[in-house]
Design a protein around this motif. Structure first.
Motif, PDB file in Angstrom:
ATOM      1  N   LEU A  96       1.079  -1.148   0.108  1.00  0.00           N
ATOM      2  CA  LEU A  96      -0.003  -0.040  -0.106  1.00  0.00           C
ATOM      3  C   LEU A  96       0.997   1.153  -0.078  1.00  0.00           C
ATOM      4  O   LEU A  96       0.520   2.270  -0.500  1.00  0.00           O
ATOM      5  CB  LEU A  96      -0.759  -0.011   1.312  1.00  0.00           C
ATOM      6  CG  LEU A  96      -2.217  -0.921   0.984  1.00  0.00           C
ATOM      7  CD1 LEU A  96      -2.992  -0.937   2.563  1.00  0.00           C
ATOM      8  CD2 LEU A  96      -3.144  -0.370   0.056  1.00  0.00           C
TER       9      LEU A  96
ATOM     10  N   LEU B  68       2.131   1.951  -3.422  1.00  0.00           N
ATOM     11  CA  LEU B  68       0.914   2.431  -4.156  1.00  0.00           C
ATOM     12  C   LEU B  68       0.631   3.927  -3.962  1.00  0.00           C
ATOM     13  O   LEU B  68       0.675   4.683  -4.937  1.00  0.00           O
ATOM     14  CB  LEU B  68      -0.314   1.604  -3.736  1.00  0.00           C
ATOM     15  CG  LEU B  68      -0.871   0.502  -4.815  1.00  0.00           C
ATOM     16  CD1 LEU B  68      -2.226   0.013  -4.221  1.00  0.00           C
ATOM     17  CD2 LEU B  68      -1.089   0.782  -6.394  1.00  0.00           C
ATOM     18  N   LEU B  69       0.731   3.985  -2.738  1.00  0.00           N
ATOM     19  CA  LEU B  69       0.550   5.516  -2.360  1.00  0.00           C
ATOM     20  C   LEU B  69       1.663   6.545  -2.846  1.00  0.00           C
ATOM     21  O   LEU B  69       1.272   7.490  -3.329  1.00  0.00           O
ATOM     22  CB  LEU B  69       0.626   5.704  -0.797  1.00  0.00           C
ATOM     23  CG  LEU B  69       0.132   6.979  -0.110  1.00  0.00           C
ATOM     24  CD1 LEU B  69      -1.248   7.060  -0.449  1.00  0.00           C
ATOM     25  CD2 LEU B  69       0.357   6.832   1.381  1.00  0.00           C
TER      26      LEU B  69
ATOM     27  N   PHE C  64       4.233   5.723  -5.363  1.00  0.00           N
ATOM     28  CA  PHE C  64       4.616   5.688  -6.891  1.00  0.00           C
ATOM     29  C   PHE C  64       3.363   5.831  -7.742  1.00  0.00           C
ATOM     30  O   PHE C  64       3.502   6.476  -8.849  1.00  0.00           O
ATOM     31  CB  PHE C  64       5.309   4.267  -7.108  1.00  0.00           C
ATOM     32  CG  PHE C  64       6.704   4.516  -6.495  1.00  0.00           C
ATOM     33  CD1 PHE C  64       7.722   4.872  -6.825  1.00  0.00           C
ATOM     34  CD2 PHE C  64       6.762   3.394  -5.697  1.00  0.00           C
ATOM     35  CE1 PHE C  64       8.978   4.769  -6.516  1.00  0.00           C
ATOM     36  CE2 PHE C  64       8.080   3.335  -4.859  1.00  0.00           C
ATOM     37  CZ  PHE C  64       9.086   3.917  -5.270  1.00  0.00           C
ATOM     38  N   TYR C  65       2.306   5.658  -7.157  1.00  0.00           N
ATOM     39  CA  TYR C  65       0.894   5.472  -7.874  1.00  0.00           C
ATOM     40  C   TYR C  65       0.243   6.896  -7.766  1.00  0.00           C
ATOM     41  O   TYR C  65       0.085   7.843  -8.505  1.00  0.00           O
ATOM     42  CB  TYR C  65       0.145   4.496  -7.733  1.00  0.00           C
ATOM     43  CG  TYR C  65      -1.168   4.612  -8.218  1.00  0.00           C
ATOM     44  CD1 TYR C  65      -1.462   4.895  -9.756  1.00  0.00           C
ATOM     45  CD2 TYR C  65      -2.318   4.309  -7.341  1.00  0.00           C
ATOM     46  CE1 TYR C  65      -2.962   4.927  -9.779  1.00  0.00           C
ATOM     47  CE2 TYR C  65      -3.597   4.535  -7.965  1.00  0.00           C
ATOM     48  CZ  TYR C  65      -3.833   4.593  -9.166  1.00  0.00           C
ATOM     49  OH  TYR C  65      -5.188   4.540  -9.778  1.00  0.00           O
ATOM     50  N   ALA C  66       0.075   7.216  -6.438  1.00  0.00           N
ATOM     51  CA  ALA C  66      -0.757   8.300  -5.905  1.00  0.00           C
ATOM     52  C   ALA C  66      -0.079   9.548  -5.989  1.00  0.00           C
ATOM     53  O   ALA C  66      -0.563  10.978  -6.378  1.00  0.00           O
ATOM     54  CB  ALA C  66      -1.517   7.894  -4.601  1.00  0.00           C
TER      55      ALA C  66
ATOM     56  N   ALA D 205       3.677   5.132 -11.578  1.00  0.00           N
ATOM     57  CA  ALA D 205       3.122   3.716 -11.640  1.00  0.00           C
ATOM     58  C   ALA D 205       1.883   3.779 -11.976  1.00  0.00           C
ATOM     59  O   ALA D 205       0.859   4.511 -11.436  1.00  0.00           O
ATOM     60  CB  ALA D 205       3.656   2.889 -10.681  1.00  0.00           C
TER      61      ALA D 205
ATOM     62  N   GLY E 139      -2.029   1.828 -11.530  1.00  0.00           N
ATOM     63  CA  GLY E 139      -2.552   1.292 -10.492  1.00  0.00           C
ATOM     64  C   GLY E 139      -2.701  -0.203 -10.352  1.00  0.00           C
ATOM     65  O   GLY E 139      -1.703  -0.769 -10.834  1.00  0.00           O
TER      66      GLY E 139
ATOM     67  N   LEU F 113       5.515  -2.337 -10.036  1.00  0.00           N
ATOM     68  CA  LEU F 113       5.177  -1.983  -8.572  1.00  0.00           C
ATOM     69  C   LEU F 113       5.028  -3.311  -7.883  1.00  0.00           C
ATOM     70  O   LEU F 113       5.696  -3.612  -6.898  1.00  0.00           O
ATOM     71  CB  LEU F 113       4.042  -1.206  -8.519  1.00  0.00           C
ATOM     72  CG  LEU F 113       4.038  -0.121  -7.450  1.00  0.00           C
ATOM     73  CD1 LEU F 113       5.217   0.691  -7.391  1.00  0.00           C
ATOM     74  CD2 LEU F 113       2.815   0.963  -7.373  1.00  0.00           C
TER      75      LEU F 113
ATOM     76  N   PHE G 175       8.415   2.591 -15.304  1.00  0.00           N
ATOM     77  CA  PHE G 175       7.089   2.995 -15.036  1.00  0.00           C
ATOM     78  C   PHE G 175       6.457   4.151 -16.138  1.00  0.00           C
ATOM     79  O   PHE G 175       5.558   4.019 -16.458  1.00  0.00           O
ATOM     80  CB  PHE G 175       7.059   3.783 -13.743  1.00  0.00           C
ATOM     81  CG  PHE G 175       7.361   2.857 -12.460  1.00  0.00           C
ATOM     82  CD1 PHE G 175       6.788   1.678 -12.509  1.00  0.00           C
ATOM     83  CD2 PHE G 175       8.043   3.533 -11.302  1.00  0.00           C
ATOM     84  CE1 PHE G 175       6.728   0.835 -11.308  1.00  0.00           C
ATOM     85  CE2 PHE G 175       8.057   2.619 -10.308  1.00  0.00           C
ATOM     86  CZ  PHE G 175       7.434   1.298 -10.334  1.00  0.00           C
TER      87      PHE G 175
ATOM     88  N   VAL H 125       1.731   6.003 -18.068  1.00  0.00           N
ATOM     89  CA  VAL H 125       0.795   6.154 -17.128  1.00  0.00           C
ATOM     90  C   VAL H 125      -0.656   6.904 -17.264  1.00  0.00           C
ATOM     91  O   VAL H 125      -0.283   7.850 -17.264  1.00  0.00           O
ATOM     92  CB  VAL H 125       1.439   6.352 -16.028  1.00  0.00           C
ATOM     93  CG1 VAL H 125       0.183   6.239 -14.851  1.00  0.00           C
ATOM     94  CG2 VAL H 125       2.496   5.360 -15.486  1.00  0.00           C
TER      95      VAL H 125
ATOM     96  N   LEU I 242      -7.849   4.872  -3.699  1.00  0.00           N
ATOM     97  CA  LEU I 242      -6.659   5.505  -4.398  1.00  0.00           C
ATOM     98  C   LEU I 242      -6.927   5.521  -5.891  1.00  0.00           C
ATOM     99  O   LEU I 242      -6.536   6.610  -6.520  1.00  0.00           O
ATOM    100  CB  LEU I 242      -5.538   4.685  -4.135  1.00  0.00           C
ATOM    101  CG  LEU I 242      -4.394   4.896  -2.965  1.00  0.00           C
ATOM    102  CD1 LEU I 242      -3.291   4.078  -2.939  1.00  0.00           C
ATOM    103  CD2 LEU I 242      -4.337   6.599  -2.877  1.00  0.00           C
TER     104      LEU I 242
ATOM    105  N   LYS J 181      -7.238   9.115  -8.346  1.00  0.00           N
ATOM    106  CA  LYS J 181      -6.286   9.054  -9.355  1.00  0.00           C
ATOM    107  C   LYS J 181      -7.469   9.222 -10.586  1.00  0.00           C
ATOM    108  O   LYS J 181      -6.874   9.423 -11.734  1.00  0.00           O
ATOM    109  CB  LYS J 181      -5.391   8.028  -9.313  1.00  0.00           C
ATOM    110  CG  LYS J 181      -4.240   8.133  -8.438  1.00  0.00           C
ATOM    111  CD  LYS J 181      -3.570   9.035  -8.465  1.00  0.00           C
ATOM    112  CE  LYS J 181      -2.471   9.075  -9.712  1.00  0.00           C
ATOM    113  NZ  LYS J 181      -1.598  10.063  -9.839  1.00  0.00           N
TER     114      LYS J 181
END
Lengths: 341, 535
Positions: free
Chosen positions: A157, A160-161, A163-165, A170, A172, A213, B22, B27, B254, B258
């Protein structure tokens, strides 16, 4: 009396095959009986809690659950020998087809994670051992310890927070973006490979990005173990007399480290790598759940919670088979790496 | 040659290389136009989407989007029904013949119009297949031998359903709103028939209904893809619905933040608070026809005494549990018909009163309490509710030992009547009060071979008056009178049945930026994906 090499090979092969067969039989036996004695009624999965008694009884008979356990086992074994693992009540598919669908997702993720973990873990372990007790060694040890200590849900998590959010580097969850689902015909089951076969680079890059990820999280966890083991093996090896001799002969440090010391830990390291890879192929349940990765770990867990026993036994046999296969591989690797074996 | 320096450099550079990969993945942070992406836990999807077989919660939500029934619940008033495929209907005076006139404009994805012949076939196949939900229709007396004669198409627009015995009209009509009432295109189903299965095998993974959508793909524990029915008559509906299995609620939020999901379906109370705080998000929620109850097995001598049952009901801190353990997830509901369901009870009959509970316990001959076990599912929120019940009962001297197990394990045990106390949930099978009144009140034969092994049987609860009232209400032709009967029944039930009705489930969903039209109702059929809009 010395036997002919062909005879020796045949004996060795026979021993291996019979040992495999006995282990698999044991696995089937244990899994089947555990599956049948757990206090969950498999009919509940199919019919639900509200089902009327006559329907419950009818299905119980259809599934053969009214027969004595040994008879049920014999029927299952007969079907298994014909390659029939039964049908999953959850997915309505044949378990063999489900395995074909979910296992490649796990293999793809596990293999990428393994490559990351090995490429990073071994050099770090070697460096750590060579520079024992230096600041670098301490840093690597802390880094490894953190990787091995943080629970996977936090790591998953957290990544995710970040690198994604936050960073937006990245994508999801899932194997591929929503817009690409179902675009690539399944040939191997590995989405990246299938995308390349189809010549669809857009899907390939999207699938590759989705891999980073979860594979990174698994790799960090596994790398921590690999680097720690490599370090320990190397410290042991570097203290060996043959290394001192090699140094006294004036060989370059790189040659001493990689050829003499590392070459001698390769056998032990192969076991570590094989078991780590087997662990990854078993399906990293938590990682698969956090990243919505439709792999064998998630399949096995959901099946277990639904008392979908054909699916549970099928997936368990697969995992057992993978373990045995990788053990065999490690055994074979010993023979190549160490002529004394 | 690989040197230490090279290795160090490579290792140090690995995060940058990874970042490069990435980014190489292009993305995206928005769902495609015309596609609604729902992040949802869908590992409860079992056995596919044939309306004659589907029964689990997510199946029951998807199926009404694939199939239309003759009747649907009235969104404006849950206690009434409105015509869906049916333009009108009449009921004979004796309550045994229902005649439905079908609309002319409803079409299957094949482009063919829905006919009364399709409707008759759908009900006939449901009875003949006799899958889990078949009882919803067979309880009216339909069997595989008589269904062809009793349900028939008079012409392409007129369906006649005859009943062997009269029933309350609202009872049959509400039952027809269940997914099993979904009309299947006869020609398509029969074209895929294998060994006389009426296309059941094929319809598990495909669809042949006149609903807003048609099934494209279901990969268990991964995703469900639905595409718009080109003949649904709703040109503005989203062209595709994509339901992605996202087990982790935090990951769902999340994705919503996003823009990778349009709707998040399983946020926990703490995450819902965050969602409420986001100005671009819209939270919708509704009470569900799912009740959490504490069952007291009458095989346990102590629990047979009425004052003991009442003491337990007065000892529980209903509000404390709802407020502290299940905020936004469960609310207090004390009837066997939760609010929102026709006949739903909103009265608050019990609240925590330790003194009263102790007095009742003493009257029953247990001034110092007694020991009892409580079977409770180990999943959230049952485990926490179980502990709260344990603490509440300890205050009146009842020492509870918690027996925690997986949900189906607890169900299996209670189905064998092996529990003492049990904490479980019950969801109604169809949107009529009889579903729950039968489950909680009827137990005509308490023997091991009982014909109706529902909740009353599972707890050895035999109450002839309630049993007969439940049966009588199912046959009452006057709907107002019928609802009054359910109210009376629930008050008697609360007083003397060995069930403490505690909570009603609340389902919530959060719509992301620019999304509207997603509705949750007390029944899964209220959620029509075709009404969702995205800016």
């Amino acid at each position: 009396m010395t036997r002919h090499p062909t005879v020796q090979m045949l004996i060795r092969l026979g021993t291996t095959v019979s040992s495999l067969a006995i282990t698999m039989f044991g696995l089937v036996l244990v899994t089947f009986f555990i599956g049948r004695v757990i206090p969950i009624d498999p009919v509940l999965t199919i019919l639900g809690d509200h089902a009327r008694p006559e329907l419950v009884e009818r299905l119980r008979m259809e599934l053969g659950l009214d027969k004595p356990l040994p008879v049920q086992f014999w029927i299952y074994l007969k079907n298994l020998l014909q390659g029939d693992l039964g049908r999953s009540v959850m997915t309505t598919n044949r378990v063999v087809d489900d395995i074909r669908l979910y296992f490649p997702a796990t293999v793809e993720l596990g293999t990428v994670a393994m490559i990351f973990a090995t490429v990073a873990g071994i050099p770090l372990g070697v460096l750590s051992a060579v520079r024992r007790n230096s600041a670098l060694d301490q840093a690597v040890r802390v880094f490894s310890l953190v990787g091995h200590s943080i629970p996977i849900p936090v790591l998953g998590l957290g990544s995710l927070l970040v690198f994604y959010a936050w960073l937006g580097w990245a994508p999801g969850t899932g194997r591929v973006g929503v817009g690409y689902v179902g675009l690539t015909p399944s040939v191997t089951g590995f989405l990246t490979v299938d995308a390349l076969i189809a010549g669809d680079t857009e899907v390939f890059w999207d699938a590759a990005a989705h891999l980073m990820l979860p594979a990174g999280v698994l790799a960090y966890f596994s790398m921590a173990y690999i680097s720690r083991m490599t370090r320990a093996f190397m410290i042991d090896a570097l203290a060996g007399e043959y290394v001192i001799t090699a140094r006294a002969k004036g060989l370059s440090p790189a040659r001493v480290i990689w050829r003499h010391a590392f070459g001698n830990i390769a056998v032990r390291l192969v076991t570590v790598l094989a078991l780590t890879y087997a662990g990854l192929l078993e399906g990293a349940v938590v990682t698969e759940m956090i990243f919505s990765w439709p792999g064998i770990g998630q399949y096995l867990t959901v099946s277990l919670l639904n008392a979908d026993m054909n699916a549970v036994i099928g997936a368990t046999l697969l995992v057992g088979f993978v373990y045995m296969l990788l053990n065999l591989f490690a055994d074979a690797a010993y023979r190549i790496l160490d002529p004394r074996v | 040659m690989l040197t230490r320096r090279t290795l160090l450099t490579l290792t140090a550079a690995s995060p940058i290389l990874a970042a490069g990969v990435f980014r190489a993945g292009d993305v995206k942070a928005a769902t495609p136009k015309g596609v609604i992406v729902q992040a949802k836990q869908i590992d409860d999807l079992v056995s596919g989407f044939d309306p004659a077989e589907a029964y689990d919660i997510t199946n029951l939500e998807v199926v009404p989007n694939l199939y239309r029934g003759l009747i649907s619940p009235d969104p404006a008033d849950n206690t009434k029904v409105v015509g869906d495929l049916a333009e009108s209907w009449t009921v004979s005076k004796d309550g045994t013949t229902f005649t439905f006139k079908l609309k002319k404009d409803a079409k299957f994805p094949s482009g063919k119009a829905v006919t009364a012949e399709d409707a008759a076939f759908s009900f006939q196949r449901a009875i003949k297949l006799n899958k889990q939900p078949a009882f919803i229709l067979s309880q009216f007396g339909y069997t595989k031998d008589n269904v062809d004669a009793l349900i028939s198409a008079q012409d392409s627009e007129t369906l006649v359903m005859k009943l062997p015995a009269p029933v309350a009209p609202s009872f049959l009509l509400f039952c027809l709103t269940a997914p099993i009432g979904g009309v299947v295109e006869k020609a398509t189903a029969l074209a895929h028939e294998v060994n006389g299965d009426f296309g059941n095998g094929w319809l598990k993974l495909h669809s042949a209904g006149a609903g807003g959508y048609q099934m494209v793909e279901w990969v268990a524990s991964d995703h469900v893809t639905l595409d718009a029915n080109p003949h649904s008559g709703k040109p503005d509906q989203p062209r595709r619905i994509f339901i992605r299995h996202v087990p982790d609620p935090s990951a769902q939020l999340l994705m919503l933040q996003k823009g990778d999901a349009d709707i998040a379906r399983n946020l926990t109370p703490d995450l819902l608070k965050k969602a409420y705080a986001e100005k671009d998000f819209k939270v919708v929620s509704s009470g569900q026809a799912v009740s959490v109850y504490l069952a007291m097995n009458q095989a346990v001598p102590e629990l047979q005494k009425l004052p003991v049952q009442q003491a337990i009901k007065w000892a529980l801190d209903y509000d404390g549990i709802a407020t502290n353990i299940t905020p936004n997830m469960y609310s207090v509901a004390q009837g066997f018909l939760p609010p929102g369901l026709p006949g739903g009870l909103t009265d608050r009959l019990y609240k925590k009163d330790v003194a009263k509970a102790k007095k009742l316990l003493a009257e029953a001959g247990f001034p110092d309490g007694f020991e009892v076990t409580l079977d409770v599912p180990s999943s959230a929120p049952y485990a926490d509710i179980g502990q709260a019940v344990q603490a509440d009962l300890a205050q009146i001297g009842i020492k509870v030992t918690l027996v925690s197990g997986e949900m189906r394990q607890v169900m299996t045990k209670t189905r064998k009547r092996g529990h003492q106390l049990a904490l479980l949930a019950w969801g109604t099978d169809y949107f009529d009060p009889y579903s729950n009144s039968q489950a909680f009140c009827e137990n005509p034969d308490d023997g091991e071979d009982g014909k109706l092994k529902l909740l009353a049987w599972r707890n050895h609860f035999v109450d002839k008056e309630l049993n007969d009232m439940s049966l009588a209400a199912s046959k009452e032709l006057d709907n107002d009178k019928r609802m009054a009967m359910y109210r009376e029944m629930q008050l008697k039930f609360a007083e003397r049945a060995p069930f403490a009705m505690m909570l009603q489930k609340i389902a919530s969903a959060v719509m992301g930026k620019g999304v509207s039209g997603f509705v949750i109702g007390p029944q899964t059929g209220f959620t029509q994906y075709a009404d969702i809009r995205k800016a």
